[in-house]
Design a protein around this motif. Structure first.
Motif, PDB file in Angstrom:
ATOM      1  N   GLU A   1      75.452  19.205  -8.753  1.00 55.53           N
ATOM      2  CA  GLU A   1      75.107  18.370  -7.996  1.00 55.53           C
ATOM      3  C   GLU A   1      76.119  18.311  -6.590  1.00 55.53           C
ATOM      4  N   ARG A   2      77.190  18.942  -6.919  1.00 55.01           N
ATOM      5  CA  ARG A   2      78.076  19.135  -5.967  1.00 55.01           C
ATOM      6  C   ARG A   2      77.947  20.232  -4.993  1.00 55.01           C
ATOM      7  N   ALA A   3      76.924  20.750  -4.893  1.00 61.68           N
ATOM      8  CA  ALA A   3      76.497  22.093  -4.081  1.00 61.68           C
ATOM      9  C   ALA A   3      76.232  21.539  -2.698  1.00 61.68           C
ATOM     10  N   GLU A   4      76.726  21.797  -1.725  1.00 65.49           N
ATOM     11  CA  GLU A   4      76.876  21.584  -0.399  1.00 65.49           C
ATOM     12  C   GLU A   4      75.692  22.124   0.597  1.00 65.49           C
ATOM     13  N   ARG A   5      75.272  23.571  -0.061  1.00 66.17           N
ATOM     14  CA  ARG A   5      74.283  24.157   0.675  1.00 66.17           C
ATOM     15  C   ARG A   5      73.406  24.895  -0.521  1.00 66.17           C
TER      16      ARG A   5
ATOM     17  N   ILE B   1      67.737  24.747 -16.633  1.00 64.80           N
ATOM     18  CA  ILE B   1      66.627  23.663 -16.518  1.00 64.80           C
ATOM     19  C   ILE B   1      67.337  22.285 -15.949  1.00 64.80           C
ATOM     20  N   PRO B   2      68.512  21.770 -16.648  1.00 66.22           N
ATOM     21  CA  PRO B   2      69.413  20.767 -15.963  1.00 66.22           C
ATOM     22  C   PRO B   2      69.921  21.202 -14.640  1.00 66.22           C
ATOM     23  N   GLU B   3      70.101  22.261 -14.087  1.00 62.51           N
ATOM     24  CA  GLU B   3      70.780  22.761 -12.861  1.00 62.51           C
ATOM     25  C   GLU B   3      69.534  22.640 -12.010  1.00 62.51           C
ATOM     26  N   GLU B   4      68.436  23.012 -12.419  1.00 62.44           N
ATOM     27  CA  GLU B   4      67.074  22.842 -11.509  1.00 62.44           C
ATOM     28  C   GLU B   4      66.886  21.528 -11.052  1.00 62.44           C
ATOM     29  N   ARG B   5      66.979  20.595 -12.192  1.00 66.03           N
ATOM     30  CA  ARG B   5      66.778  19.151 -11.781  1.00 66.03           C
ATOM     31  C   ARG B   5      67.872  18.606 -10.847  1.00 66.03           C
TER      32      ARG B   5
ATOM     33  N   PHE C   1      68.385  18.776  -3.071  1.00 68.55           N
ATOM     34  CA  PHE C   1      67.854  19.736  -1.857  1.00 68.55           C
ATOM     35  C   PHE C   1      66.422  19.221  -1.557  1.00 68.55           C
ATOM     36  N   GLY C   2      65.655  18.600  -2.731  1.00 64.17           N
ATOM     37  CA  GLY C   2      64.409  18.174  -2.448  1.00 64.17           C
ATOM     38  C   GLY C   2      63.353  19.355  -2.071  1.00 64.17           C
ATOM     39  N   GLU C   3      62.462  19.220  -0.879  1.00 62.92           N
ATOM     40  CA  GLU C   3      61.568  20.114  -0.713  1.00 62.92           C
ATOM     41  C   GLU C   3      62.090  21.515  -0.398  1.00 62.92           C
ATOM     42  N   GLU C   4      63.288  21.594   0.278  1.00 60.55           N
ATOM     43  CA  GLU C   4      63.741  22.935   0.193  1.00 60.55           C
ATOM     44  C   GLU C   4      63.931  23.568  -0.875  1.00 60.55           C
ATOM     45  N   TYR C   5      64.537  22.958  -1.936  1.00 57.77           N
ATOM     46  CA  TYR C   5      64.619  23.543  -3.275  1.00 57.77           C
ATOM     47  C   TYR C   5      63.162  23.931  -3.858  1.00 57.77           C
TER      48      TYR C   5
END
Length: 147
Positions: free
Chosen positions: A67-71, A122-126, A132-136
């Motif tokens: 969740e700390r990912a910036e990009r 799977i938790p990372e994907e959530r 990142f919403g639609e981009e992800y």
């Protein structure tokens, strides 16, 4: 995250389990040095190239806190796998298995892939979808989870 054990520790535990299996059920005498070298080389590429990509994008490589990912990084090996570093870890286990083969090693690799998928990926994907919403979602739809 559902799992707080860092993936490198999980790899180390898997290798220890493989070593234990090798002692209990000695290998059948199959030596595959060429496969060991191939898998180890691939593992290094799949482990380090994505880390460089994260560094260049100035975002976190910490798998415990996605969740700390910036990009969202989608270049390089991330074009062929959403989880190239986990592919590299599985390849490293494959190299260990090829080095000192025992049939039980294949079960450890399969268990590692299942475990990582269920409790890490799977938790990372959530978390990435929330961040990142639609981009992800578009990225997830176009690139496979493993290979």
């Amino acid at each position: 995250m559902e799992l707080r054990i860092p993936p490198p520790v999980q790899v180390a535990l898997s290798i220890a389990l493989m070593a234990g299996i090798g002692r209990v059920a000695p290998p059948p005498g199959v030596e595959l040095p060429w496969l060991t070298a191939l898998l180890a080389t691939g593992a290094l590429a799949f482990l380090f190239a994505p880390a460089v990509g994260f560094s260049r994008a100035r975002t976190t490589v910490d798998p415990i806190h996605p969740e700390r990912a910036e990009r969202l990084v989608t270049s390089g090996l991330f074009r062929v796998s959403r989880n190239p570093m986990y592919v590299g870890m599985a390849m490293l286990l494959g190299a260990v298995a090829a080095w000192d083969f025992a049939w039980g090693h294949l079960a450890v690799i399969a268990a590692f892939v299942w475990w990582m998928t269920r409790f890490q990926i799977i938790p990372e994907e959530r978390a990435l979808e929330a961040r990142f919403g639609e981009e992800y979602r578009a990225y997830r739809a176009s690139v496979r989870r493993w290979l």
